[in-house]
Design a protein around this motif. Structure first.
Motif, short mmCIF file in Angstrom:
data_model
loop_
_atom_site.label_atom_id
_atom_site.label_comp_id
_atom_site.label_asym_id
_atom_site.label_seq_id
_atom_site.Cartn_x
_atom_site.Cartn_y
_atom_site.Cartn_z
N ASN A 200 0.77 -1.27 0.03
CA ASN A 200 0.04 -0.16 -0.26
C ASN A 200 0.91 1.35 0.07
N MET A 201 2.06 1.25 0.74
CA MET A 201 2.75 2.39 0.80
C MET A 201 3.25 2.67 -0.56
N PHE A 202 3.92 1.99 -1.50
CA PHE A 202 4.32 2.07 -2.96
C PHE A 202 3.23 2.32 -3.66
N GLU A 303 -19.44 -12.42 -3.85
CA GLU A 303 -19.35 -12.61 -2.41
C GLU A 303 -18.18 -11.58 -2.16
N ALA A 304 -16.87 -12.05 -2.92
CA ALA A 304 -15.85 -11.17 -2.69
C ALA A 304 -16.19 -9.73 -2.96
N GLY A 305 -16.86 -9.31 -4.06
CA GLY A 305 -17.08 -8.23 -4.39
C GLY A 305 -17.77 -7.37 -3.66
N SER A 306 -18.89 -8.15 -2.69
CA SER A 306 -19.90 -7.42 -2.02
C SER A 306 -18.90 -6.96 -0.61
N ILE A 307 -17.93 -7.92 -0.23
CA ILE A 307 -17.12 -7.56 1.01
C ILE A 307 -16.47 -6.23 0.66
N MET A 308 -15.67 -6.11 -0.79
CA MET A 308 -14.91 -5.08 -0.80
C MET A 308 -15.71 -3.90 -1.02
N GLY A 309 -17.18 -3.90 -1.54
CA GLY A 309 -17.86 -2.77 -1.59
C GLY A 309 -18.30 -2.12 -0.23
N THR A 310 -18.52 -3.15 0.39
CA THR A 310 -19.07 -2.86 2.08
C THR A 310 -17.96 -2.05 2.73
N LYS A 311 -16.64 -2.49 2.38
CA LYS A 311 -15.46 -1.62 2.93
C LYS A 311 -15.35 -0.24 2.40
N ILE A 312 -15.70 -0.12 1.22
CA ILE A 312 -15.66 1.45 0.68
C ILE A 312 -16.75 2.22 1.33
N VAL A 313 -18.10 1.64 1.46
CA VAL A 313 -19.27 2.74 1.83
C VAL A 313 -19.17 2.66 3.36
N THR A 314 -18.42 1.67 3.97
CA THR A 314 -18.66 1.84 5.66
C THR A 314 -17.28 1.98 6.14
N ASN A 315 -16.43 0.74 6.46
CA ASN A 315 -15.02 0.98 6.81
C ASN A 315 -14.41 -0.30 6.85
N GLU A 316 -13.17 -0.48 6.73
CA GLU A 316 -12.41 -1.86 6.91
C GLU A 316 -13.33 -3.01 8.04
N SER A 339 -8.31 -9.88 1.65
CA SER A 339 -7.61 -9.44 2.76
C SER A 339 -6.59 -8.28 2.86
N VAL A 340 -5.85 -8.72 1.51
CA VAL A 340 -5.07 -7.17 1.36
C VAL A 340 -5.85 -5.83 0.96
N PHE A 341 -6.92 -6.20 0.15
CA PHE A 341 -7.75 -5.14 -0.26
C PHE A 341 -8.51 -4.57 0.87
N LEU A 342 -8.65 -5.22 1.89
CA LEU A 342 -9.26 -4.51 2.99
C LEU A 342 -8.63 -3.65 4.05
N SER A 384 -5.75 -0.28 -3.37
CA SER A 384 -6.17 -1.29 -2.90
C SER A 384 -6.36 -2.38 -3.85
N ILE A 385 -6.76 -2.02 -4.81
CA ILE A 385 -7.11 -2.90 -5.94
C ILE A 385 -5.69 -3.36 -6.48
N LEU A 386 -4.76 -2.39 -6.78
CA LEU A 386 -3.40 -2.77 -7.09
C LEU A 386 -2.75 -3.82 -6.25
N SER A 387 -2.72 -3.39 -5.00
CA SER A 387 -2.15 -4.17 -4.09
C SER A 387 -2.74 -5.68 -4.01
N ALA A 388 -3.96 -5.89 -3.90
CA ALA A 388 -4.53 -7.06 -3.93
C ALA A 388 -4.30 -7.88 -5.31
N THR A 389 -4.23 -7.22 -6.55
CA THR A 389 -4.16 -7.69 -7.51
C THR A 389 -2.48 -8.35 -7.65
N ILE A 390 -1.38 -7.57 -7.33
CA ILE A 390 -0.25 -8.10 -7.13
C ILE A 390 -0.28 -9.22 -6.13
N ALA A 391 -0.94 -8.99 -4.90
CA ALA A 391 -0.71 -10.03 -4.05
C ALA A 391 -1.28 -11.69 -4.67
#
Length: 395
Positions: A200-202, A303-316, A339-342, A384-391
């Motif tokens: 996430n830093m990079f 299911e994964a998309g719903s979790i990631m979307g929930t994080k964006i509109v609420t919090n991690e 997990s990395v995305f969140l 977040s998407i970039l970090s998760a994709t690389i992972a």
């Protein structure tokens, strides 16, 4: 096939950032290439080598031991409650923030953390070509929360142009505070939480360098960092750290109550119109294409998309708690990617935190941050998407 899909995913993310760049001609592609290569190298080293695995296991063991110490303190104060798995979340997880915040405060007072951040930030600047203050802030954001990270460079604010202000704000929103990492590890696998920190830093520096390129002359590239530690003794540092940790724990708890209750309200309203449909399902379908490009199996993308979307509109935290029971039925690759995305502060509420902090430092700069608030969130989501994709490439 997974590797090709991951490469396409990375290209799409960088392409989206390029599309919304405010200065395409001055993008430093060499610097971006170096940082992207470092992300790939770090992830490969951590996930695909024996030494990397030992390092992650060692760090995880340290965190787990610290968690044990923290639970001793919690147990003494709330001894009337049985602290066990699946027990009271506030006691089991959130109160650990108090202990971790205390440790950070002491390490900051002893100048251990500032020294590490200064030298690592200098190394990042030298290797990547990112200006020193932005590199310092990127490293600083790994350890401290959004407000504390920006306060550390408040003496530099009058030098920051709009693009430089965007970069330091993006670093703060794209990372997480080390004081909360212990709480995250109680919910999700430690190895994915830990690897997300450097990613996430990079990633924050990469996306910000595309969306808002900066060009700082060498004579102006000077680090002038404000010492935010005002404690006169280690005991004062401990006391202040404990108080700060307590505030964070209460703020997180209050946000969880508000967001989870609001989510239930929204779902009730949606289901009254569309029977059997929830906001999470809608978000899952919206984010399904990106979930697929990140490397998540087609059977799990909704299911994964719903979790990631929930994080964006609420919090991690809300998203992590929803994701925790689902991990038993999901593949290890999906667990790692999600997990990395969140693991970041990329959500709507962070816009207000960033803007409020900047306003406290420099009211004039706060109006600039307010104008690019949504773009800041957009960039942080791309991180977040970039970090998760690389992972996902190495899982």
């Amino acid at each position: 096939m997974d590797i090709i899909l991951g490469i396409v995913g990375i290209a799409v993310i960088l392409g989206l950032a390029y599309l919304f760049s405010n200065d395409k001609k001055n993008i430093n592609f060499k610097s971006i290439g170096i940082m992207l290569a470092l992300q790939l190298l770090i992830t490969w080293f951590m996930f695909a080598t024996e030494i990397g695995a030992k390092i992650i296991n060692g760090i995880s063991a340290v965190f787990n031991k610290l968690i044990e110490f923290g639970q001793e303190g919690i147990g003494f104060v709330v001894g009337g409650f049985e602290l066990q798995e699946g027990g009271v979340f506030f006691f089991n997880v959130l109160l650990l923030i108090v202990f971790f915040a205390t440790l950070l405060s002491v390490l900051n007072y002893l100048k251990i953390l500032p020294t590490i951040i200064k030298w690592v930030g200098g190394l990042v600047s030298k290797v990547t070509g990112i200006p020193k203050i932005e590199a310092f802030n990127g490293v600083n954001s790994i350890f401290f929360g959004q407000s504390e990270a920006l306060l550390a460079i408040k003496a530099q604010f009058h030098h920051l142009t709009a693009n430089r202000l965007y970069m330091v704000s993006a670093s703060a929103m794209s990372s997480v505070s080390a004081s909360i990492v212990g709480a995250y590890i109680q919910i999700l696998p430690a190895e994915y939480i830990l690897v997300s920190l450097p990613l996430n830093m990079f990633g924050g520096l990469i996306i910000a360098s595309i969306l808002a390129p900066i060009n700082v002359p060498k004579e102006e590239d000077v680090v002038d960092v404000q010492d935010v530690s005002t404690e006169k003794s280690v005991f004062e540092a401990m006391g202040n750290g404990a108080l700060d940790g307590g505030k964070i724990a209460l703020i997180v708890a209050a946000n969880l109550i508000a967001f989870i209750a609001s989510l239930e309200l929204v779902n009730w309203l949606i289901e009254s119109v569309l029977a059997g449909v929830t906001l999470q399902q809608i978000l899952g379908y919206i984010l399904a294409p990106l979930s697929f490009l990140m490397g998540i199996a087609p059977s799990e993308i909704i299911e994964a998309g719903s979790i990631m979307g929930t994080k964006i509109v609420t919090n991690e935290f809300v998203a992590m708690l929803e994701f925790q029971p689902l991990m038993e039925t999901m593949s290890e690759k999906t667990i790692g990617i999600v997990s990395v995305f969140l693991t970041s502060f990329a959500n709507f509420s962070s816009i207000g935190i960033i803007a409020g902090t900047v306003k406290g430092i420099d009211g004039e700069k706060a109006s600039i941050v307010s104008r690019f608030g949504l773009k800041l969130l957009f960039g942080s989501i791309l991180v977040s998407i970039l970090s998760a994709t690389i992972a996902g490439l190495f899982l």
